[in-house]
Design an enzyme around this catalytic site. Sequence first.
Site, PDB file in Angstrom:
ATOM      1  N   LYS A  91      29.165 -33.081  -2.082  1.00 52.59           N
ATOM      2  CA  LYS A  91      27.762 -32.695  -2.131  1.00 52.59           C
ATOM      3  C   LYS A  91      27.728 -31.178  -1.963  1.00 52.59           C
ATOM      4  O   LYS A  91      27.941 -30.651  -0.864  1.00 52.59           O
ATOM      5  CB  LYS A  91      26.949 -33.380  -1.039  1.00 52.59           C
ATOM      6  CG  LYS A  91      25.459 -33.069  -1.167  1.00 52.59           C
ATOM      7  CD  LYS A  91      24.621 -33.972  -0.309  1.00 52.59           C
ATOM      8  CE  LYS A  91      23.141 -33.820  -0.626  1.00 52.59           C
ATOM      9  NZ  LYS A  91      22.635 -32.459  -0.418  1.00 52.59           N
ATOM     10  N   ASP A 107      26.529 -27.486  -1.538  1.00 50.48           N
ATOM     11  CA  ASP A 107      25.397 -26.900  -0.825  1.00 50.48           C
ATOM     12  C   ASP A 107      24.897 -25.667  -1.575  1.00 50.48           C
ATOM     13  O   ASP A 107      25.157 -24.539  -1.189  1.00 50.48           O
ATOM     14  CB  ASP A 107      25.833 -26.536   0.597  1.00 50.48           C
ATOM     15  CG  ASP A 107      24.653 -26.427   1.540  1.00 50.48           C
ATOM     16  OD1 ASP A 107      23.518 -26.711   1.101  1.00 50.48           O
ATOM     17  OD2 ASP A 107      24.863 -26.056   2.703  1.00 50.48           O
ATOM     18  N   CYS A 119      -3.529 -31.991  21.489  1.00 50.50           N
ATOM     19  CA  CYS A 119      -4.718 -31.214  21.812  1.00 50.50           C
ATOM     20  C   CYS A 119      -5.847 -31.863  21.029  1.00 50.50           C
ATOM     21  O   CYS A 119      -5.729 -32.069  19.820  1.00 50.50           O
ATOM     22  CB  CYS A 119      -4.544 -29.767  21.374  1.00 50.50           C
ATOM     23  SG  CYS A 119      -6.080 -28.826  21.400  1.00 50.50           S
ATOM     24  N   ALA A 126       0.844  -1.204   0.000  1.00 51.96           N
ATOM     25  CA  ALA A 126       0.000   0.000   0.000  1.00 51.96           C
ATOM     26  C   ALA A 126       0.878   1.253   0.000  1.00 51.96           C
ATOM     27  O   ALA A 126       0.648   2.190  -0.770  1.00 51.96           O
ATOM     28  CB  ALA A 126      -0.925  -0.008   1.206  1.00 51.96           C
ATOM     29  N   TYR A 165      26.840 -32.363 -12.669  1.00 51.79           N
ATOM     30  CA  TYR A 165      27.094 -33.680 -12.090  1.00 51.79           C
ATOM     31  C   TYR A 165      26.062 -34.756 -12.454  1.00 51.79           C
ATOM     32  O   TYR A 165      26.183 -35.899 -12.039  1.00 51.79           O
ATOM     33  CB  TYR A 165      27.216 -33.596 -10.570  1.00 51.79           C
ATOM     34  CG  TYR A 165      26.055 -32.910  -9.863  1.00 51.79           C
ATOM     35  CD1 TYR A 165      24.779 -33.448  -9.919  1.00 51.79           C
ATOM     36  CD2 TYR A 165      26.246 -31.741  -9.136  1.00 51.79           C
ATOM     37  CE1 TYR A 165      23.718 -32.832  -9.293  1.00 51.79           C
ATOM     38  CE2 TYR A 165      25.185 -31.124  -8.494  1.00 51.79           C
ATOM     39  CZ  TYR A 165      23.926 -31.665  -8.570  1.00 51.79           C
ATOM     40  OH  TYR A 165      22.869 -31.056  -7.956  1.00 51.79           O
ATOM     41  N   CYS A 195      -4.226 -23.196  23.624  1.00 57.49           N
ATOM     42  CA  CYS A 195      -5.299 -22.642  22.806  1.00 57.49           C
ATOM     43  C   CYS A 195      -6.481 -22.253  23.687  1.00 57.49           C
ATOM     44  O   CYS A 195      -6.563 -22.680  24.824  1.00 57.49           O
ATOM     45  CB  CYS A 195      -5.720 -23.623  21.715  1.00 57.49           C
ATOM     46  SG  CYS A 195      -6.759 -24.979  22.285  1.00 57.49           S
ATOM     47  N   CYS A 213      -9.766 -25.875  17.652  1.00 55.01           N
ATOM     48  CA  CYS A 213      -8.528 -25.279  18.172  1.00 55.01           C
ATOM     49  C   CYS A 213      -7.943 -24.374  17.087  1.00 55.01           C
ATOM     50  O   CYS A 213      -7.592 -24.847  16.013  1.00 55.01           O
ATOM     51  CB  CYS A 213      -7.527 -26.373  18.539  1.00 55.01           C
ATOM     52  SG  CYS A 213      -5.849 -25.771  18.819  1.00 55.01           S
ATOM     53  N   GLU A 250      31.622 -37.836  -4.944  1.00 57.57           N
ATOM     54  CA  GLU A 250      31.682 -36.434  -5.353  1.00 57.57           C
ATOM     55  C   GLU A 250      31.299 -35.557  -4.169  1.00 57.57           C
ATOM     56  O   GLU A 250      30.537 -35.989  -3.312  1.00 57.57           O
ATOM     57  CB  GLU A 250      30.657 -36.173  -6.480  1.00 57.57           C
ATOM     58  CG  GLU A 250      30.829 -37.070  -7.674  1.00 57.57           C
ATOM     59  CD  GLU A 250      29.616 -37.006  -8.621  1.00 57.57           C
ATOM     60  OE1 GLU A 250      28.808 -36.066  -8.506  1.00 57.57           O
ATOM     61  OE2 GLU A 250      29.495 -37.921  -9.443  1.00 57.57           O
ATOM     62  N   LYS A 305      26.405 -37.528   4.813  1.00 56.72           N
ATOM     63  CA  LYS A 305      26.435 -36.161   5.338  1.00 56.72           C
ATOM     64  C   LYS A 305      27.525 -35.959   6.387  1.00 56.72           C
ATOM     65  O   LYS A 305      27.811 -36.866   7.166  1.00 56.72           O
ATOM     66  CB  LYS A 305      25.077 -35.831   5.980  1.00 56.72           C
ATOM     67  CG  LYS A 305      23.898 -35.802   5.003  1.00 56.72           C
ATOM     68  CD  LYS A 305      24.100 -34.738   3.978  1.00 56.72           C
ATOM     69  CE  LYS A 305      22.881 -33.965   3.565  1.00 56.72           C
ATOM     70  NZ  LYS A 305      21.845 -33.700   4.446  1.00 56.72           N
ATOM     71  N   CYS A 343      -3.480 -27.399  26.700  1.00 51.05           N
ATOM     72  CA  CYS A 343      -3.129 -26.743  25.446  1.00 51.05           C
ATOM     73  C   CYS A 343      -3.223 -25.229  25.620  1.00 51.05           C
ATOM     74  O   CYS A 343      -4.157 -24.741  26.251  1.00 51.05           O
ATOM     75  CB  CYS A 343      -4.082 -27.192  24.333  1.00 51.05           C
ATOM     76  SG  CYS A 343      -3.682 -26.434  22.742  1.00 51.05           S
TER      77      CYS A 343
HETATM   78  S1  IVH Z   1      23.224 -36.226  -7.907  1.00 52.75           S
HETATM   79  C1  IVH Z   1      18.922 -38.322  -8.403  1.00 52.75           C
HETATM   80  N1  IVH Z   1      25.428 -35.073  -7.151  1.00 52.75           N
HETATM   81  O1  IVH Z   1      21.766 -32.902  -3.569  1.00 52.75           O
HETATM   82  C2  IVH Z   1      19.647 -37.254  -7.663  1.00 52.75           C
HETATM   83  N2  IVH Z   1      23.395 -34.208  -6.285  1.00 52.75           N
HETATM   84  O2  IVH Z   1      19.614 -34.471  -2.106  1.00 52.75           O
HETATM   85  C3  IVH Z   1      20.780 -36.734  -8.479  1.00 52.75           C
HETATM   86  N3  IVH Z   1      23.666 -32.262  -4.839  1.00 52.75           N
HETATM   87  O3  IVH Z   1      18.913 -32.047  -5.369  1.00 52.75           O
HETATM   88  C4  IVH Z   1      21.564 -35.781  -7.716  1.00 52.75           C
HETATM   89  N4  IVH Z   1      25.860 -32.160  -4.970  1.00 52.75           N
HETATM   90  O4  IVH Z   1      20.859 -30.442  -5.446  1.00 52.75           O
HETATM   91  C5  IVH Z   1      24.087 -35.082  -7.039  1.00 52.75           C
HETATM   92  N5  IVH Z   1      27.501 -34.155  -6.614  1.00 52.75           N
HETATM   93  C6  IVH Z   1      26.162 -34.147  -6.506  1.00 52.75           C
HETATM   94  C7  IVH Z   1      25.460 -33.204  -5.717  1.00 52.75           C
HETATM   95  C8  IVH Z   1      24.081 -33.278  -5.636  1.00 52.75           C
HETATM   96  C9  IVH Z   1      24.767 -31.600  -4.457  1.00 52.75           C
HETATM   97  C10 IVH Z   1      22.300 -31.928  -4.402  1.00 52.75           C
HETATM   98  C11 IVH Z   1      21.304 -31.767  -5.510  1.00 52.75           C
HETATM   99  C12 IVH Z   1      20.151 -32.665  -5.172  1.00 52.75           C
HETATM  100  C13 IVH Z   1      20.395 -32.944  -3.750  1.00 52.75           C
HETATM  101  C14 IVH Z   1      19.861 -34.318  -3.435  1.00 52.75           C
END
Ligand code: IVH
Length: 698
Positions: free
Chosen positions: A127, A129, A443, A44, A237, A421, A449, A125, A325, A419
């Site tokens: 992972k 982020d 609850c 607004a 990848y 609420c 609720c 490989e 992880k 609760c």
């Molecule tokens: S392979 C069928 N390789 O992780 C899945 N994913 O939890 C194919 N990611 O959405 C994914 N590094 O965004 C693959 N070296 C890597 C990766 C990777 C990061 C992410 C990707 C995916 C998520 C899966």
Amino acid sequence: MPDPIDVDALDEPAAMAELARLADELSAHDLRYYQDEAPTVSDADYDALKRRNTAIEARFPHLVRENSPSLTVGAKRSESFAPVTHGVPMLSLDNAFSDEDAIEFDAKIRRFLRLGEDTVGYTAEPKIDGLSASLLYEDGVLRRGATRGDGRTGEDVTANLMTIAEIPHRLAGSGWPRRIEVRGEVYLGHAEFAALNAAAEAAGEKTYANPRNAASGSLRQIDSTITAVRPLRFFAYAWGEVSEAFATTQAEALDAYRAWGFTVTPQSSRVENAEGLLAAYAAMEAARPRLGFDIDGVVYKVDRLDWQERLGFVSRSPRWAVARKFPAERARTILEAIDIQVGRTGAVTPVARLRPVTVGGVVVENATLHNADEIARKDVRIGDTVVVQRAGDVIPQVVEVVLEERSEGVEPFAYPTHCPCPLQTPLARETTTAGVETVVRRCTGEFACPFQRIEHLKHFVSRRGFDIEGLGEKQIAVFMENGWIGEPADIFRLARNETVLDDLKARDGFGETSVRNLKAAIEARRTIALDRFIFALGIRHVGETTALVIARGYGDAETFLAAMDKVADRDPEAMAELDAFDQVGAAVIEAAAAYFGEDHNRRIVQALRAELTILPAEKPKSDTPVAGKTVVFTGSLERMTRDEAKAKAESLGAKVASSVSKKTDIVVAGPGAGSKLKLATELGVQILTEEEWLALIA
Ligand code: IVH
């Protein structure tokens, strides 16, 4: 700020100054809106500034600036990205958290493929982020780029992806398939992230919590000129749809990507067997500090693509890959209060309110305490110093109390008995159907609720549900307070209620544009897929995958609702039908019976249905020779394992049963088949050898 001078009272120099000021102010608001997705003014107020600018320009047309807000911005605010349906869904990865998990991953692959002691090659490989993106190349030319979205449908961000230097507009070399979806991760390096935040801070703007959020915010800019100045990067990848095979192993595929001009994940290696997996993890942990970008683990992938093919997928993730992880990051802080939160199903969760602390680069102010038992077990008290942990996307949690730091006189926490609420229902421990006490306290107010109601509505409009843009927690709360909505159907009634919409336009935080957009967003969802409809109802235990299975099983809304009425009446045949669907078990059947057994739920569903056009489910594969057939495997199989055979048959639209009956269409019998084969012969069911079966589905 003093009240601005009335437009009619402005002289020319004042008008000129005012137009300059408005241009600056509006462009700053636009930047905050696009760049940070965090506007500091209501729609607004923004609209009022725009109107003032236009009014001054109308009086002094010769003063209209070249960069006037009326010429450059405005329309953009309501634009959004077009949806893109991925040729092959973009899945997620299963997680592994320990050496044992990694060893089990290797063992499972061996069992599934019946490999015994043979050598299994994997790639390991990093992972990354960041956020994943899919790039469609046709004849080597980048045609379209999309975000992952919900995995099935993403957003068309081609213009933005094209600004990334590491994404080739044209593939180099040769040997690429005519059509290929190249997949990988868009991310921001540490140095670039620091520079971006420093610049934002200097400009007095909001900073990003971590490189991942910054990358995501940067990629989802409506104005690609903003994306262009963000130093985003890309690692390739994986792939989606491909017209021709271009590699026989993952390692070869990465080599091909490199040859075509992509940057592939550095630090990737090819390893063998479980020992190799563990060594690769240790190496990645050691390399992590020197990489210059965030990674949150290692992705293990079976190297051979023919094996990947055989392993296939379970639900939303491939069997042939797993994400190992890194352990969660931890920090200490003070627990300032404990609040009780009521969830959609009435289950209450204690939430720790913390003195803000940075954990793994993100400021944490709230953390879950799980349940009353956990609070008692850890003896968590208000005022304690606690250890907070955060891993990836997971909700931060309070791990333990630092007892040495406890001050004298700190009282044990008295868990609420009722609760919070307005109904103040007593919070009783829940017992299972077998009479066993669980840790859950609920609850029982259900729809009466208000906390549960708001959670229900939030779930209903959520991304995987009706996905109504512009209708989030804040708006729902306002609409509920005003009595405009109380149940899902009200959302659609609201979109038709011009009186309420007009009232809304005048309110802080809404305004003309956002109300118009909201109305359009709601109207756009009057037509909805059956699986989304089912998921959005919020029946316990019915997640996205189960909703899809149920939708496909019944086909259309009419059939689904008729069946649910019968399930609610505990009709044995209807319950058996539901039970026969893949992934549906006792918990789902019980939940469906309880949900549709409630009169007010039936009423809510009927009212909602009256507002909607519900599209029938996409049929499971019907163009295969075994689609819709019920198949039983018996005896030993030589060319594939039982799991593999079942997975393959299901992927072709067949239903795999464990026993032979009148309903069985095909029995695949290997050596050693006994009573099932006999029964099949008696019933006159078609019987195939393993070879004949493979020929049939080839
Ligand atoms: S392979 C069928 N390789 O992780 C899945 N994913 O939890 C194919 N990611 O959405 C994914 N590094 O965004 C693959 N070296 C890597 C990766 C990777 C990061 C992410 C990707 C995916 C998520 C899966």
